[in-house]
Design a protein around this motif. Structure first.
Motif, PDB file in Angstrom:
ATOM      1  N   PHE A   1      10.824  -6.298   4.028  1.00 32.39           N
ATOM      2  CA  PHE A   1       9.779  -5.301   3.837  1.00 32.39           C
ATOM      3  C   PHE A   1       8.910  -5.124   5.069  1.00 32.39           C
ATOM      4  O   PHE A   1       8.595  -6.086   5.773  1.00 32.39           O
ATOM      5  CB  PHE A   1       8.869  -5.702   2.665  1.00 32.39           C
ATOM      6  CG  PHE A   1       9.483  -5.489   1.319  1.00 32.39           C
ATOM      7  CD1 PHE A   1      10.270  -6.464   0.752  1.00 32.39           C
ATOM      8  CD2 PHE A   1       9.281  -4.299   0.632  1.00 32.39           C
ATOM      9  CE1 PHE A   1      10.862  -6.263  -0.491  1.00 32.39           C
ATOM     10  CE2 PHE A   1       9.861  -4.094  -0.610  1.00 32.39           C
ATOM     11  CZ  PHE A   1      10.648  -5.077  -1.180  1.00 32.39           C
ATOM     12  N   CYS A   2       8.489  -3.873   5.272  1.00 33.04           N
ATOM     13  CA  CYS A   2       7.537  -3.579   6.337  1.00 33.04           C
ATOM     14  C   CYS A   2       6.638  -2.449   5.840  1.00 33.04           C
ATOM     15  O   CYS A   2       7.120  -1.503   5.194  1.00 33.04           O
ATOM     16  CB  CYS A   2       8.270  -3.144   7.606  1.00 33.04           C
ATOM     17  SG  CYS A   2       7.260  -3.149   9.080  1.00 33.04           S
ATOM     18  N   PHE A   3       5.342  -2.569   6.100  1.00 27.39           N
ATOM     19  CA  PHE A   3       4.376  -1.585   5.630  1.00 27.39           C
ATOM     20  C   PHE A   3       3.659  -0.937   6.803  1.00 27.39           C
ATOM     21  O   PHE A   3       3.397  -1.584   7.822  1.00 27.39           O
ATOM     22  CB  PHE A   3       3.346  -2.239   4.700  1.00 27.39           C
ATOM     23  CG  PHE A   3       3.944  -2.873   3.480  1.00 27.39           C
ATOM     24  CD1 PHE A   3       4.186  -4.235   3.440  1.00 27.39           C
ATOM     25  CD2 PHE A   3       4.286  -2.099   2.374  1.00 27.39           C
ATOM     26  CE1 PHE A   3       4.753  -4.825   2.326  1.00 27.39           C
ATOM     27  CE2 PHE A   3       4.849  -2.683   1.255  1.00 27.39           C
ATOM     28  CZ  PHE A   3       5.089  -4.046   1.225  1.00 27.39           C
TER      29      PHE A   3
ATOM     30  N   PHE B   1       5.140  -8.856  16.349  1.00 25.97           N
ATOM     31  CA  PHE B   1       4.674  -7.474  16.279  1.00 25.97           C
ATOM     32  C   PHE B   1       4.517  -6.901  17.686  1.00 25.97           C
ATOM     33  O   PHE B   1       3.917  -7.532  18.556  1.00 25.97           O
ATOM     34  CB  PHE B   1       3.335  -7.426  15.543  1.00 25.97           C
ATOM     35  CG  PHE B   1       2.729  -6.059  15.462  1.00 25.97           C
ATOM     36  CD1 PHE B   1       1.576  -5.749  16.169  1.00 25.97           C
ATOM     37  CD2 PHE B   1       3.307  -5.079  14.658  1.00 25.97           C
ATOM     38  CE1 PHE B   1       1.005  -4.490  16.085  1.00 25.97           C
ATOM     39  CE2 PHE B   1       2.740  -3.816  14.570  1.00 25.97           C
ATOM     40  CZ  PHE B   1       1.587  -3.526  15.287  1.00 25.97           C
ATOM     41  N   ASN B   2       5.046  -5.710  17.896  1.00 27.04           N
ATOM     42  CA  ASN B   2       4.973  -5.047  19.196  1.00 27.04           C
ATOM     43  C   ASN B   2       4.388  -3.659  19.009  1.00 27.04           C
ATOM     44  O   ASN B   2       5.013  -2.775  18.423  1.00 27.04           O
ATOM     45  CB  ASN B   2       6.370  -4.937  19.807  1.00 27.04           C
ATOM     46  CG  ASN B   2       6.994  -6.289  20.058  1.00 27.04           C
ATOM     47  OD1 ASN B   2       6.834  -6.885  21.111  1.00 27.04           O
ATOM     48  ND2 ASN B   2       7.721  -6.794  19.071  1.00 27.04           N
ATOM     49  N   ASN B   3       3.199  -3.475  19.533  1.00 28.50           N
ATOM     50  CA  ASN B   3       2.487  -2.216  19.374  1.00 28.50           C
ATOM     51  C   ASN B   3       2.675  -1.356  20.619  1.00 28.50           C
ATOM     52  O   ASN B   3       2.581  -1.867  21.742  1.00 28.50           O
ATOM     53  CB  ASN B   3       1.006  -2.526  19.168  1.00 28.50           C
ATOM     54  CG  ASN B   3       0.240  -1.364  18.594  1.00 28.50           C
ATOM     55  OD1 ASN B   3       0.779  -0.579  17.836  1.00 28.50           O
ATOM     56  ND2 ASN B   3      -1.023  -1.252  18.945  1.00 28.50           N
ATOM     57  N   GLU B   4       2.957  -0.071  20.447  1.00 27.24           N
ATOM     58  CA  GLU B   4       3.016   0.815  21.600  1.00 27.24           C
ATOM     59  C   GLU B   4       1.603   1.041  22.130  1.00 27.24           C
ATOM     60  O   GLU B   4       0.630   1.072  21.376  1.00 27.24           O
ATOM     61  CB  GLU B   4       3.640   2.156  21.215  1.00 27.24           C
ATOM     62  CG  GLU B   4       5.110   2.046  20.838  1.00 27.24           C
ATOM     63  CD  GLU B   4       5.952   1.487  21.969  1.00 27.24           C
ATOM     64  OE1 GLU B   4       6.087   2.153  23.010  1.00 27.24           O
ATOM     65  OE2 GLU B   4       6.480   0.363  21.798  1.00 27.24           O
TER      66      GLU B   4
ATOM     67  N   GLN C   1      -1.872   0.422  11.401  1.00 28.41           N
ATOM     68  CA  GLN C   1      -1.580  -1.009  11.381  1.00 28.41           C
ATOM     69  C   GLN C   1      -0.256  -1.203  10.661  1.00 28.41           C
ATOM     70  O   GLN C   1       0.221  -0.316   9.939  1.00 28.41           O
ATOM     71  CB  GLN C   1      -2.685  -1.763  10.636  1.00 28.41           C
ATOM     72  CG  GLN C   1      -4.086  -1.551  11.220  1.00 28.41           C
ATOM     73  CD  GLN C   1      -4.275  -2.289  12.525  1.00 28.41           C
ATOM     74  OE1 GLN C   1      -3.775  -3.391  12.694  1.00 28.41           O
ATOM     75  NE2 GLN C   1      -4.995  -1.674  13.464  1.00 28.41           N
ATOM     76  N   SER C   2       0.312  -2.400  10.820  1.00 23.68           N
ATOM     77  CA  SER C   2       1.571  -2.684  10.141  1.00 23.68           C
ATOM     78  C   SER C   2       1.598  -4.124   9.680  1.00 23.68           C
ATOM     79  O   SER C   2       0.918  -4.985  10.249  1.00 23.68           O
ATOM     80  CB  SER C   2       2.745  -2.395  11.073  1.00 23.68           C
ATOM     81  OG  SER C   2       3.980  -2.552  10.391  1.00 23.68           O
ATOM     82  N   ARG C   3       2.343  -4.350   8.617  1.00 25.91           N
ATOM     83  CA  ARG C   3       2.550  -5.692   8.082  1.00 25.91           C
ATOM     84  C   ARG C   3       4.020  -5.874   7.780  1.00 25.91           C
ATOM     85  O   ARG C   3       4.680  -4.955   7.305  1.00 25.91           O
ATOM     86  CB  ARG C   3       1.757  -5.877   6.773  1.00 25.91           C
ATOM     87  CG  ARG C   3       0.252  -5.789   6.906  1.00 25.91           C
ATOM     88  CD  ARG C   3      -0.380  -5.727   5.513  1.00 25.91           C
ATOM     89  NE  ARG C   3      -0.259  -4.432   4.885  1.00 25.91           N
ATOM     90  CZ  ARG C   3       0.083  -4.251   3.615  1.00 25.91           C
ATOM     91  NH1 ARG C   3       0.379  -5.295   2.847  1.00 25.91           N
ATOM     92  NH2 ARG C   3       0.143  -3.037   3.101  1.00 25.91           N
TER      93      ARG C   3
END
Lengths: 110, 117
Positions: free
Chosen positions: B73-75, B54-57, B65-67
């Motif tokens: 799949f990506c949420f 996971f790479n957050n700006e 948030q992301s999963r």
């Protein structure tokens, strides 16, 4: 970080006209993306290019790496070409992602 | 046809009520991105997954948030939506190959337009 300028911001033309949209960026890149966004939001990737010229149907994209400039041309424009055209380049400076231009809103009138 | 699918296309939520947007892909791409696009503005990258990484700006609010439970799949989870979070949310994928990153074509979904009441 890269900065992207697109011109013109808005363009209205008559069906059949030759269209040119310009994009310039500030930092050297590995590839430049041209995208098309229709009303309703969906984005379609038109081209990704790192040098020279690419052609797909009536669309032509060129890039001059030395001048940090790219152009998107539409030949024999048609009302269905009406959309927002967006140029995007890698953000650079150690940051992830693409930096997008503000887009060119193109309207082709019949 | 291989594609990027986003559901729902339109989502209405209330101020402060958590909401989840979903993206799925049949392209078997290893990189997935979430962008936010506010009205008349350019898309802005929120975060991306490189495989499971996971790479957050840096400027993405903690509210987002992301999963990514699997490749397909990506949420995107918005924990407490504010009025300023109303936007089009775009999911994109790419297949990372050897070479400079961000030089790979991105394939976009149709977007989810979020309204916050």
């Amino acid at each position: 970080k890269n900065e992207v300028e697109q011109s013109p911001q808005n363009l209205t033309a008559q069906e059949g006209e030759f269209i040119t949209i310009n994009c310039s960026y500030s930092v050297g890149i590995s590839a430049l993306h041209w995208l098309q966004q229709h009303p309703g939001g969906g984005i379609v990737s038109l081209f990704m290019l790192s040098s020279g010229k690419k052609k797909h149907g009536r669309l032509i994209a060129t890039i001059n790496i030395q001048e940090k400039h790219s152009s998107l041309h539409i030949t024999a424009s048609h009302p269905r070409d009406s959309a927002v055209y967006i140029c995007a380049v890698p953000t650079g400076g150690g940051a992830d992602g693409l930096t997008f231009g503000k887009g060119t809103h193109l309207i082709i009138q019949p | 046809d291989a594609m990027v699918i986003q559901n729902p296309r339109y989502q209405v939520t209330q101020f402060g009520k958590p909401v989840t947007l979903s993206c799925s892909q049949t392209l078997n791409h290893n990189v997935m991105y979430w962008y936010q696009q506010k009205s008349s503005q350019a898309p802005k990258l929120l975060f991306h997954y490189y495989d499971k990484d996971f790479n957050n700006e840096a400027d993405t609010p903690d509210n987002f948030q992301s999963r990514r439970p699997n490749t397909s799949f990506c949420f995107l989870d918005i924990r407490s939506p504010g009025l300023g979070d109303a936007a089009m949310y775009l999911c994109a994928t790419s297949r990372e190959v050897v070479g400079p990153r961000w030089s790979n074509e991105q394939f976009f979904g149709p977007g989810t337009r979020l309204t916050v009441l």
